[in-house]
Motif scaffolding. Structure first.
Motif, PDB file in Angstrom:
ATOM      1  N   LYS A  30       0.425  -1.067   0.301  1.00  0.00           N
ATOM      2  CA  LYS A  30      -0.145   0.378   0.244  1.00  0.00           C
ATOM      3  C   LYS A  30       0.450   1.326  -0.026  1.00  0.00           C
ATOM      4  O   LYS A  30       0.144   2.609  -0.020  1.00  0.00           O
ATOM      5  CB  LYS A  30      -0.852  -0.010   1.106  1.00  0.00           C
ATOM      6  CG  LYS A  30      -1.857  -1.048   1.093  1.00  0.00           C
ATOM      7  CD  LYS A  30      -3.151  -0.660   0.860  1.00  0.00           C
ATOM      8  CE  LYS A  30      -3.681  -1.853   0.555  1.00  0.00           C
ATOM      9  NZ  LYS A  30      -5.179  -2.069   0.266  1.00  0.00           N
ATOM     10  N   ALA A  31       2.104   1.096   0.115  1.00  0.00           N
ATOM     11  CA  ALA A  31       3.067   2.070   0.267  1.00  0.00           C
ATOM     12  C   ALA A  31       2.709   3.168  -0.642  1.00  0.00           C
ATOM     13  O   ALA A  31       2.909   2.273  -2.130  1.00  0.00           O
ATOM     14  CB  ALA A  31       4.821   1.684   0.570  1.00  0.00           C
ATOM     15  N   GLY A  32       2.817   4.390  -0.837  1.00  0.00           N
ATOM     16  CA  GLY A  32       2.626   6.062  -1.404  1.00  0.00           C
ATOM     17  C   GLY A  32       3.497   6.357  -2.103  1.00  0.00           C
ATOM     18  O   GLY A  32       3.274   7.283  -2.843  1.00  0.00           O
ATOM     19  N   SER A  33       4.452   6.002  -1.106  1.00  0.00           N
ATOM     20  CA  SER A  33       5.681   7.820  -1.529  1.00  0.00           C
ATOM     21  C   SER A  33       6.609   6.531  -0.431  1.00  0.00           C
ATOM     22  O   SER A  33       7.146   5.122   0.215  1.00  0.00           O
ATOM     23  CB  SER A  33       5.443   7.884  -0.378  1.00  0.00           C
ATOM     24  OG  SER A  33       5.582   7.408   1.069  1.00  0.00           O
ATOM     25  N   THR A  34       7.941   6.739  -0.705  1.00  0.00           N
ATOM     26  CA  THR A  34       9.363   6.707  -1.118  1.00  0.00           C
ATOM     27  C   THR A  34       9.419   6.538   1.237  1.00  0.00           C
ATOM     28  O   THR A  34       9.732   4.853   1.346  1.00  0.00           O
ATOM     29  CB  THR A  34      10.910   7.996  -0.391  1.00  0.00           C
ATOM     30  OG1 THR A  34      10.555   7.157  -2.828  1.00  0.00           O
ATOM     31  CG2 THR A  34      11.799   6.786  -0.482  1.00  0.00           C
ATOM     32  N   GLU A  85       6.830   5.554   3.191  1.00  0.00           N
ATOM     33  CA  GLU A  85       6.024   4.891   3.382  1.00  0.00           C
ATOM     34  C   GLU A  85       6.917   3.209   3.449  1.00  0.00           C
ATOM     35  O   GLU A  85       6.773   2.849   3.637  1.00  0.00           O
ATOM     36  CB  GLU A  85       5.344   5.055   2.424  1.00  0.00           C
ATOM     37  CG  GLU A  85       3.000   6.095   4.048  1.00  0.00           C
ATOM     38  CD  GLU A  85       2.549   6.184   3.137  1.00  0.00           C
ATOM     39  OE1 GLU A  85       1.823   7.050   3.124  1.00  0.00           O
ATOM     40  OE2 GLU A  85       1.765   5.330   2.430  1.00  0.00           O
ATOM     41  N   TYR A  86       7.230   3.512   1.774  1.00  0.00           N
ATOM     42  CA  TYR A  86       8.140   2.229   1.560  1.00  0.00           C
ATOM     43  C   TYR A  86       8.846   2.126   2.238  1.00  0.00           C
ATOM     44  O   TYR A  86       9.119   0.917   2.827  1.00  0.00           O
ATOM     45  CB  TYR A  86       8.482   2.583   0.262  1.00  0.00           C
ATOM     46  CG  TYR A  86       9.294   1.002  -0.473  1.00  0.00           C
ATOM     47  CD1 TYR A  86       8.606   0.309  -0.508  1.00  0.00           C
ATOM     48  CD2 TYR A  86      10.421   1.579  -0.008  1.00  0.00           C
ATOM     49  CE1 TYR A  86       9.491  -1.373  -0.746  1.00  0.00           C
ATOM     50  CE2 TYR A  86      11.131   0.890  -0.678  1.00  0.00           C
ATOM     51  CZ  TYR A  86      10.741  -0.988  -1.001  1.00  0.00           C
ATOM     52  OH  TYR A  86      11.672  -1.883  -1.118  1.00  0.00           O
ATOM     53  N   LEU A  87       9.677   2.767   2.971  1.00  0.00           N
ATOM     54  CA  LEU A  87      10.841   2.585   3.169  1.00  0.00           C
ATOM     55  C   LEU A  87      10.837   1.968   4.562  1.00  0.00           C
ATOM     56  O   LEU A  87      11.339   0.835   5.368  1.00  0.00           O
ATOM     57  CB  LEU A  87      12.130   3.595   3.605  1.00  0.00           C
ATOM     58  CG  LEU A  87      12.694   3.416   2.476  1.00  0.00           C
ATOM     59  CD1 LEU A  87      13.485   4.855   2.618  1.00  0.00           C
ATOM     60  CD2 LEU A  87      13.388   2.588   1.371  1.00  0.00           C
ATOM     61  N   ALA A  88       9.594   2.848   5.518  1.00  0.00           N
ATOM     62  CA  ALA A  88       9.419   2.478   6.769  1.00  0.00           C
ATOM     63  C   ALA A  88       8.506   0.578   7.233  1.00  0.00           C
ATOM     64  O   ALA A  88       8.591  -0.138   7.354  1.00  0.00           O
ATOM     65  CB  ALA A  88       8.246   3.434   7.273  1.00  0.00           C
ATOM     66  N   ALA A  89       7.819   0.378   5.875  1.00  0.00           N
ATOM     67  CA  ALA A  89       7.023  -0.426   5.956  1.00  0.00           C
ATOM     68  C   ALA A  89       7.869  -2.060   5.713  1.00  0.00           C
ATOM     69  O   ALA A  89       8.322  -2.626   6.376  1.00  0.00           O
ATOM     70  CB  ALA A  89       6.014  -1.136   4.701  1.00  0.00           C
ATOM     71  N   VAL A  90       9.220  -1.942   5.326  1.00  0.00           N
ATOM     72  CA  VAL A  90      10.809  -2.362   4.649  1.00  0.00           C
ATOM     73  C   VAL A  90      11.282  -2.895   5.878  1.00  0.00           C
ATOM     74  O   VAL A  90      11.190  -4.137   6.638  1.00  0.00           O
ATOM     75  CB  VAL A  90      11.363  -1.613   3.586  1.00  0.00           C
ATOM     76  CG1 VAL A  90      12.567  -3.095   3.393  1.00  0.00           C
ATOM     77  CG2 VAL A  90      10.630  -2.087   2.284  1.00  0.00           C
ATOM     78  N   SER A  91      11.431  -1.527   6.858  1.00  0.00           N
ATOM     79  CA  SER A  91      11.924  -1.693   8.145  1.00  0.00           C
ATOM     80  C   SER A  91      11.296  -2.687   9.642  1.00  0.00           C
ATOM     81  O   SER A  91      12.285  -3.014  10.257  1.00  0.00           O
ATOM     82  CB  SER A  91      12.874  -0.609   8.130  1.00  0.00           C
ATOM     83  OG  SER A  91      12.270   0.839   8.536  1.00  0.00           O
ATOM     84  N   GLU A  92      10.429  -2.852   8.949  1.00  0.00           N
ATOM     85  CA  GLU A  92       9.309  -2.725  10.067  1.00  0.00           C
ATOM     86  C   GLU A  92       9.269  -4.498   9.744  1.00  0.00           C
ATOM     87  O   GLU A  92       9.227  -5.595  10.914  1.00  0.00           O
ATOM     88  CB  GLU A  92       7.731  -2.674   9.885  1.00  0.00           C
ATOM     89  CG  GLU A  92       7.103  -1.860  10.860  1.00  0.00           C
ATOM     90  CD  GLU A  92       6.066  -1.894  10.710  1.00  0.00           C
ATOM     91  OE1 GLU A  92       5.316  -2.340  10.657  1.00  0.00           O
ATOM     92  OE2 GLU A  92       5.670  -0.545  10.582  1.00  0.00           O
ATOM     93  N   LEU A  93       9.493  -4.997   8.169  1.00  0.00           N
ATOM     94  CA  LEU A  93       9.791  -5.396   7.852  1.00  0.00           C
ATOM     95  C   LEU A  93      11.212  -6.926   8.101  1.00  0.00           C
ATOM     96  O   LEU A  93      11.237  -7.769   8.993  1.00  0.00           O
ATOM     97  CB  LEU A  93       9.125  -6.355   6.379  1.00  0.00           C
ATOM     98  CG  LEU A  93       9.408  -7.868   6.450  1.00  0.00           C
ATOM     99  CD1 LEU A  93       8.036  -8.310   6.926  1.00  0.00           C
ATOM    100  CD2 LEU A  93       8.840  -8.091   4.665  1.00  0.00           C
TER     101      LEU A  93
END
Ligand code: FMN
Length: 316
Positions: A299-303, A305-313
């Motif tokens: 669902k990430a709509g920006s860099t 949001e994307y980077l935050a989601a990846v670092s959560e995983l």
């Protein structure tokens, strides 16, 4: 065993190849997504970028061409030979309706007499061209087992065997299978036994065990091509050679390098995020317990949001 990276349009272009080769060396070749040869005898800017030797320095990259006209193919071969390539792969596998309806890619398999004439003109053309024959240009073929019916493979093998094809890569599916269903290893085995050319197996090698099973069945096989398995697990070939699976830190570094590599060539940052999400479509399988984080990546709509989601995983 020789390990070949499968061409994947939209995924394995030069930024990807460079980063994969740096982080997970050991592939014997990277077959490039196809470039289209057509009557204009010109190529798209993006295609020329992808085959530019400067963008492939130090990478064992092999170009692939899609067409059904010998003069167009020979034009592409000359253009690629001028750039230093010594092998050109011919695409007989693309299942897309737009190409198949024009009897290109897998669609060309449905008109074997035309295919036979195509090869006749191509190989005569190469023999008659001192530049190409002197440079010992090799033509390899990536094919499916047929268009609609595996029985088509008998006639196809007769054709392939008549010409000096340097390598026959067989994706063990019919066009009508697209990428689904179980690869038809019985037909692959028959084609392997019938071939007078070196053969490479392609289709659904996702873990080291898949390769072991294939080798048990076909001990004479000395070359395999892997696509989706390597996108999902970039260290798959290392593992197949007895090495370590990737660590989360290694994956994080690899993804960060890919992000940077895409950022260099894609101006719009959201498109970089989109590219990374395409990879996560496959990478997500490594994280059966990461549904929540994977959804955030999707669902990430920006860099940010994307980077935050990846670092959560990938908590490293
Ligand atoms: C997104 C995508 C793009 C592909 N692009 C190409 C291509 O440009 N040329 C080609 O010969 N095959 C292409 N293929 C087919 C792959 O090279 C390979 O034959 C197929 O994925 C089966 O191998 P695998 O099970 O190891 O993935 C593509 C496949 C996918 C899924």
């Amino acid at each position: 065993m020789e390990f070949l990276f499968a061409p994947m349009e939209g995924i394995t272009k030069y930024p990807f190849r460079r980063v994969h080769h740096t982080f997970f060396p050991g592939m014997d070749a990277y077959y490039m997504p196809f470039i289209v040869a057509n009557q204009t005898m010109s190529y798209k800017k993006k295609e020329l970028q992808d085959i530019d030797p400067a963008n492939n320095a130090g990478i064992p990259a092999i170009p692939q061409v899609l067409t059904n006209k010998p003069d167009q193919f020979l034009h592409a071969v000359r253009m690629l030979a001028e750039r230093g390539y010594r092998e050109v792969n011919f695409n007989l596998g693309c299942p897309m309706a737009t190409e198949v309806s024009k009897k290109k890619g897998a669609g060309f398999l449905s008109v074997p007499d035309e295919l036979d004439r195509f090869f006749d003109s191509v190989f005569n053309g190469i023999a008659a061209d001192s530049g190409l024959s002197g440079a010992q240009i090799r033509i390899s073929v990536k094919t499916r087992i047929g268009m609609e019916d595996a029985a088509e493979s008998v006639r196809l093998m007769e054709i392939f065997n008549r010409y000096p094809v340097s390598r026959l890569i067989i994706h063990a599916r019919r066009r009508s299978d697209f990428y689904k269903g179980v690869p038809d290893r019985d037909t692959f085995g028959t084609m392997l036994a019938a071939s007078c050319h070196p053969v490479s197996y392609n289709g659904d090698l996702f873990q080291p065990e898949d390769l072991r099973q294939l080798q048990d069945r076909f001990p004479e096989l000395d070359s395999v091509m892997l696509g989706r398995g390597l996108i999902r697990n970039p260290a798959l070939v290392r593992e197949m050679k007895g090495g370590e699976p990737f660590s989360e830190k290694e994956l994080a570094d690899y993804l960060a390098a890919l992000f940077e590599a895409y950022r260099e060539v894609i101006r719009e940052e959201n498109n970089v995020v989109h590219k990374m999400k395409e990879l996560w479509f496959y990478l997500g399988d490594n994280f059966p317990d990461g549904k929540k984080q994977l959804k955030k990546i999707r669902k990430a709509g920006s860099t940010a949001e994307y980077l935050a989601a990846v670092s959560e995983l990938l908590v490293i």
